[in-house]
Design an enzyme around this catalytic site. Structure first.
Site, mmCIF file in Angstrom:
data_model
loop_
_atom_site.group_PDB
_atom_site.id
_atom_site.type_symbol
_atom_site.label_atom_id
_atom_site.label_comp_id
_atom_site.label_asym_id
_atom_site.label_seq_id
_atom_site.Cartn_x
_atom_site.Cartn_y
_atom_site.Cartn_z
ATOM 1 C CB SER A 79 170.743 -2.424 108.691
ATOM 2 O OG SER A 79 171.652 -2.684 107.646
ATOM 3 C CB VAL A 80 165.561 -3.149 111.434
ATOM 4 C CG1 VAL A 80 164.822 -3.565 112.703
ATOM 5 C CG2 VAL A 80 165.382 -1.647 111.198
#
Length: 308
Positions: free
Chosen positions: A73-74
């Site tokens: 999810s970065v």
């Protein structure tokens, strides 16, 4: 001009206490000493741990930067920048409303939004979608932004147009990675590219001023994984952190594909630095990997706090 210190290590020793007592050297942080302190916190044989730090003086410290680390999810940080720039090109603001059908929403993914919108179709602003995406890492809102605003290939292109230092690749949505966990490895980055990207959000103009200010606000309100980069903040009053986390899935070897945190610290005296700590294929519990990031964060914050 930025001075790059390419410190490449393979891991040494088991974890030690977070606090190192390391002091800065003159007006700048002693990066070689800081590298030694970080190295001591990286356990041997526990996947790959990569670190990148960019100081407000322009110096850069790299550890294990050549590995391709899955972003998880970065990559929502990359997406947010691309969404903002796409709206700029259209002359639209974050208050643009999107109609989302119930069929577009996945009830079986991480999605705090679904607790707020329990029935029927949704009319929601891009601002609210961005807030869910950056603050609480909502997977549905990320998928919606990709479906309605900008594609994954276009997101990759937009971030490349920024001239980000370091290597990365964005290829798949959260929905696609959920369907095939192996695709998580195809959304990847070096630690340097992550640290550079979030550094640009805080120090440069990557989109219109109002949109960039909003993104900084949402990153500063990120509530995900407070045991990582945010772990030492209680002991350092007045320090601000904006960050984006990423973690999961478990691969066929029983390893966690990624446990990550990428952030920008601002100290009360105005000193600032960006940092990316990315962990790949960790053969242990997620909270153990998170604790490694927390210890590295404390060590770095201590070093910058003691700079004179």
């Amino acid at each position: 001009m930025r001075r790059i210190i390419p410190l490449v290590i393979a891991g040494a020793g088991m974890m030690v206490a977070c606090s190192t007592g390391q002091k800065g050297n003159g007006r700048t942080v002693d990066f070689p000493a800081l590298e030694d302190s970080i190295t001591a916190l990286i356990p041997e044989g526990k996947g790959e741990v990569g670190v990148a730090i960019i100081s407000s003086d322009g110096d850069t410290l790299l550890i294990n930067n050549e590995v391709k680390y899955p972003l998880m999810s970065v990559f929502k940080l990359h997406e947010a920048i691309a969404v903002a720039r796409s709206l700029d090109n259209r002359g639209q603001d974050f208050d643009t409303v999107i109609h989302v059908t119930r069929q577009e929403l996945n009830p079986d993914t991480w999605s705090p939004m679904l607790k707020d919108y329990t029935e029927g179709d949704i009319d929601i602003t891009v601002s609210d979608l961005m807030a869910y995406t950056l603050r609480v890492s909502d997977n549905n809102t990320s998928n919606i932004l990709y479906d309605h605003i900008i594609s994954v290939p276009a997101t990759d292109s937009v971030c490349r147009e920024l001239g980000i230092i370091g290597s990365f690749g964005i290829s798949h949505t959260e929905h696609e990675m959920q369907q095939n966990h192996a695709l998580s490895y195809e959304n990847w980055s070096s630690p340097l590219a992550c640290a550079e990207l979030i550094d640009r959000v805080y120090t440069d103009s990557v989109t219109s001023a109002d949109k960039q200010s909003a993104m900084r606000g949402w990153l500063g309100e990120c509530t995900s994984a407070t045991d990582r980069l945010a772990a030492p903040l209680a002991d350092y009053p007045g320090v601000d952190l904006g960050h984006r986390t990423g973690s999961g899935y478990v691969n066929e070897r029983g390893e966690i594909v990624a446990v990550n945190d990428v952030g920008y610290f601002t100290l009360p005296d105005g000193t600032s630095y960006s940092i990316a700590v990315l962990i790949k294929d960790y053969p242990g519990p997620q909270d153990e990997a998170s604790a490694i990031i927390g210890c590295i964060s404390r060590t770095v914050l201590e070093a910058f706090s003691k700079k004179k």
